[in-house]
Design a protein around this motif. Sequence first.
Motif, PDB file in Angstrom:
ATOM      1  N   PHE A  51      20.984  11.455  11.991  1.00  0.00           N
ATOM      2  CA  PHE A  51      22.328  11.949  12.277  1.00  0.00           C
ATOM      3  C   PHE A  51      23.239  10.732  12.378  1.00  0.00           C
ATOM      4  N   ILE A  52      24.327  10.718  11.607  1.00  0.00           N
ATOM      5  CA  ILE A  52      25.277   9.603  11.635  1.00  0.00           C
ATOM      6  C   ILE A  52      26.652  10.151  11.999  1.00  0.00           C
ATOM      7  N   ASN A  53      27.188   9.683  13.118  1.00  0.00           N
ATOM      8  CA  ASN A  53      28.493  10.146  13.597  1.00  0.00           C
ATOM      9  C   ASN A  53      29.415   8.968  13.862  1.00  0.00           C
ATOM     10  N   GLY A  54      30.704   9.174  13.625  1.00  0.00           N
ATOM     11  CA  GLY A  54      31.697   8.217  14.081  1.00  0.00           C
ATOM     12  C   GLY A  54      31.917   8.384  15.576  1.00  0.00           C
ATOM     13  N   GLN A  55      32.257   7.315  16.241  1.00  0.00           N
ATOM     14  CA  GLN A  55      32.454   7.344  17.693  1.00  0.00           C
ATOM     15  C   GLN A  55      33.472   8.401  18.109  1.00  0.00           C
ATOM     16  N   TYR A  56      34.526   8.566  17.319  1.00  0.00           N
ATOM     17  CA  TYR A  56      35.605   9.483  17.680  1.00  0.00           C
ATOM     18  C   TYR A  56      35.576  10.785  16.874  1.00  0.00           C
ATOM     19  N   ASP A  57      34.413  11.133  16.372  1.00  0.00           N
ATOM     20  CA  ASP A  57      34.265  12.351  15.577  1.00  0.00           C
ATOM     21  C   ASP A  57      34.318  13.581  16.488  1.00  0.00           C
ATOM     22  N   ARG A  82      30.968  15.793  17.269  1.00  0.00           N
ATOM     23  CA  ARG A  82      29.828  15.252  18.010  1.00  0.00           C
ATOM     24  C   ARG A  82      29.382  16.175  19.129  1.00  0.00           C
ATOM     25  N   VAL A  83      30.030  17.295  19.297  1.00  0.00           N
ATOM     26  CA  VAL A  83      29.887  18.109  20.504  1.00  0.00           C
ATOM     27  C   VAL A  83      28.447  18.533  20.781  1.00  0.00           C
ATOM     28  N   ASN A  84      27.650  18.791  19.768  1.00  0.00           N
ATOM     29  CA  ASN A  84      26.269  19.241  19.967  1.00  0.00           C
ATOM     30  C   ASN A  84      25.232  18.213  19.522  1.00  0.00           C
ATOM     31  N   GLU A  85      25.617  16.946  19.442  1.00  0.00           N
ATOM     32  CA  GLU A  85      24.701  15.958  18.866  1.00  0.00           C
ATOM     33  C   GLU A  85      23.422  15.805  19.687  1.00  0.00           C
ATOM     34  N   ARG A  86      23.498  15.883  21.004  1.00  0.00           N
ATOM     35  CA  ARG A  86      22.298  15.741  21.832  1.00  0.00           C
ATOM     36  C   ARG A  86      21.354  16.925  21.639  1.00  0.00           C
ATOM     37  N   LEU A  87      21.914  18.114  21.510  1.00  0.00           N
ATOM     38  CA  LEU A  87      21.097  19.293  21.244  1.00  0.00           C
ATOM     39  C   LEU A  87      20.419  19.170  19.891  1.00  0.00           C
ATOM     40  N   HIS A 105      35.831  11.056  12.014  1.00  0.00           N
ATOM     41  CA  HIS A 105      34.994  12.006  11.290  1.00  0.00           C
ATOM     42  C   HIS A 105      34.665  11.524   9.879  1.00  0.00           C
ATOM     43  N   LEU A 106      35.553  10.756   9.266  1.00  0.00           N
ATOM     44  CA  LEU A 106      35.371  10.325   7.875  1.00  0.00           C
ATOM     45  C   LEU A 106      34.564   9.024   7.815  1.00  0.00           C
ATOM     46  N   PHE A 124      16.476  12.848   5.009  1.00  0.00           N
ATOM     47  CA  PHE A 124      17.737  13.572   5.105  1.00  0.00           C
ATOM     48  C   PHE A 124      18.697  12.826   6.030  1.00  0.00           C
ATOM     49  N   ILE A 125      19.919  12.601   5.545  1.00  0.00           N
ATOM     50  CA  ILE A 125      21.006  12.050   6.355  1.00  0.00           C
ATOM     51  C   ILE A 125      22.042  13.144   6.567  1.00  0.00           C
ATOM     52  N   ALA A 126      22.315  13.471   7.834  1.00  0.00           N
ATOM     53  CA  ALA A 126      23.307  14.484   8.195  1.00  0.00           C
ATOM     54  C   ALA A 126      24.462  13.766   8.880  1.00  0.00           C
ATOM     55  N   ALA A 127      25.571  13.595   8.179  1.00  0.00           N
ATOM     56  CA  ALA A 127      26.694  12.809   8.677  1.00  0.00           C
ATOM     57  C   ALA A 127      27.828  13.709   9.154  1.00  0.00           C
ATOM     58  N   SER A 128      28.325  13.429  10.345  1.00  0.00           N
ATOM     59  CA  SER A 128      29.527  14.100  10.868  1.00  0.00           C
ATOM     60  C   SER A 128      29.383  15.616  10.886  1.00  0.00           C
ATOM     61  N   CYS A 129      28.243  16.096  11.353  1.00  0.00           N
ATOM     62  CA  CYS A 129      28.018  17.554  11.300  1.00  0.00           C
ATOM     63  C   CYS A 129      27.177  18.058  12.468  1.00  0.00           C
TER      64      CYS A 129
END
Length: 255
Positions: free
Chosen positions: A183-189, A192-197, A215-216, A97-102
């Motif tokens: 989890f795949i995030n853009g640097q300025y997304d 990203r607020v809960n990515e560590r959790l 985000h895109l 599973f890849i969860a991007a920008s979420c």
Amino acid sequence: MTVQVVLVHGIRTSATMWRSQVEYLTARGNPVRAVDLPGHGARMSEGFTLESAFAAIDDAVRDAATRGPVLLAGHSMGGLLCIEYVGAEEPPPVAGFIAASCTAIPRGIGLQTYRFLARRFDALPDRGMWLTNQVLDRTLPAETRPDFGAGGYAFDTQDLALRSLSVLDLLAALRRIDVPLWFINGQYDQLRVNERLFLRLAKHAELVVVPRTSHLVTAMRPQVFNALLEVALATLEAPDATREAPDATREASDG
């Protein structure tokens, strides 16, 4: 067996946002299906409900699973829905599973603010399309710029879909996910607020942050995202593949 890929788009856009990934996967020899959620793309005339959205994802996944292991990838709203889907009490047939920008919990003041801004934007004379086009023209490369809105924009579905997300229990779902997860995030997304959790709760998760990207991430850096798809596919294709993916954070290269 060949890994099958199912792609789920974000809010307002459609399956066309994945054209770069579909082209890459097809050339690689991996069957791929990009889903249109209800109220979006080719299904624009349909009403959006969580039940119908999950049904669209489940139909695509179970059909693909009859031919091989399934890699599921979701972006933004599609990623949030897929977290809930993959982390169901009765797990679906998803191998990776890849969860991007979420990586944000869609409730509380954050969701209320997002909905408020989206409604104000939608109230503009052209429903905000002039500004949307200006931003996309300046941030997306020529190769993906036409794809993002090619299936139309789901203006009438947006607020309903956003409101629906508040009932998702993502934290419980993340604890139940027992397959390799990226989890795949853009640097300025902004999400990203809960990515560590999220990274801490998921058993077999890895976080990849793509530099100088918003985000895109799928459309803004298609080659990088396709390279990360390759990582996931290679993991699932390995003869000694294990569910023990390292808990780690990576910064993607600028290639």
